[in-house]
Design a protein around this motif. Structure first.
Motif: not given
Length: 200
Positions: A41, A59, A62, A138-139, A142
């Motif tokens: 993910r 994000v 999601e 971004e991660e 997330r």
């Protein structure tokens, strides 16, 4: 009579759905399979970088969250500084990812928070993620979104869930959790009002 039966049926369906999607035990939470799912993910979207606002929106979708709550947490936690660090209560604002990783390396045995969402090293260890990976904006968002989703599923849609994002458990630190939640929710309301005005 039929209304009672319908209500019981809906309650039963809700209970079954809750058991299916909310982890039941610590073993299930951090099993190898579960850890792998979270890692996958977190890695989604690699190479497809977004600018800040679209990234939060992507994000949020999601994880079935509002982008404004993620932005409110990032604003409060790091002031949108992707390299921000906190090592056992001491804040650092490095100029680059390289500098941030150097500070982490010197403090790797201590508890530290990284990036936009100030994700704690506890989560990095649980999911076997490197600090370099967790610092990627971004991660990082997330992973922060996953943690918040987990807190919401555990505590419901209330201040305890937002507070638990910060403390790990609203039950262990209720005063600190509530103070954190109040500050974040204040920022969230301002961002939500702005978003609603833009839609009109």
């Amino acid at each position: 009579m039929s209304r009672i039966l319908i209500a019981l049926y809906l309650l039963l369906c809700g209970a079954i759905a809750f058991r299916m999607f909310v982890p039941i035990s610590d073993e299930r939470q951090f099993s190898q399979t579960f850890r792998g799912e979270v890692q996958q993910r977190v890695k989604m979207g690699e190479g497809d970088r977004k600018s800040v606002l679209p990234m939060f929106k992507q994000v949020a979708e999601e994880f079935a969250l509002q982008p404004e709550i993620l932005r409110a947490i990032a604003d409060h936690e790091s002031g949108y500084n992707p390299w921000a660090l906190n090592v056992e209560g001491k804040s650092y604002y490095p100029e680059s990812k390289v500098e941030a990783l150097s500070i982490i390396e010197k403090n790797k045995k201590k508890s530290f928070d990284v990036g936009l969402m100030q994700v704690n090293s506890y989560w990095l260890n649980k999911f076997d993620l490197s600090p370099a990976k967790a610092l990627d904006p971004e991660e990082n968002v997330r992973l922060g979104a996953w943690i918040l989703r987990y807190c919401l599923d555990s505590y419901g849609y209330n201040w305890r869930a937002v507070g638990a994002y910060h403390t790990g458990s609203a039950k262990k630190h209720p005063v600190r959790s509530k103070a954190y939640a109040v500050r974040v929710l204040k920022k969230y309301k301002v961002l939500l009002d702005k978003s609603e005005q833009q839609i009109k």
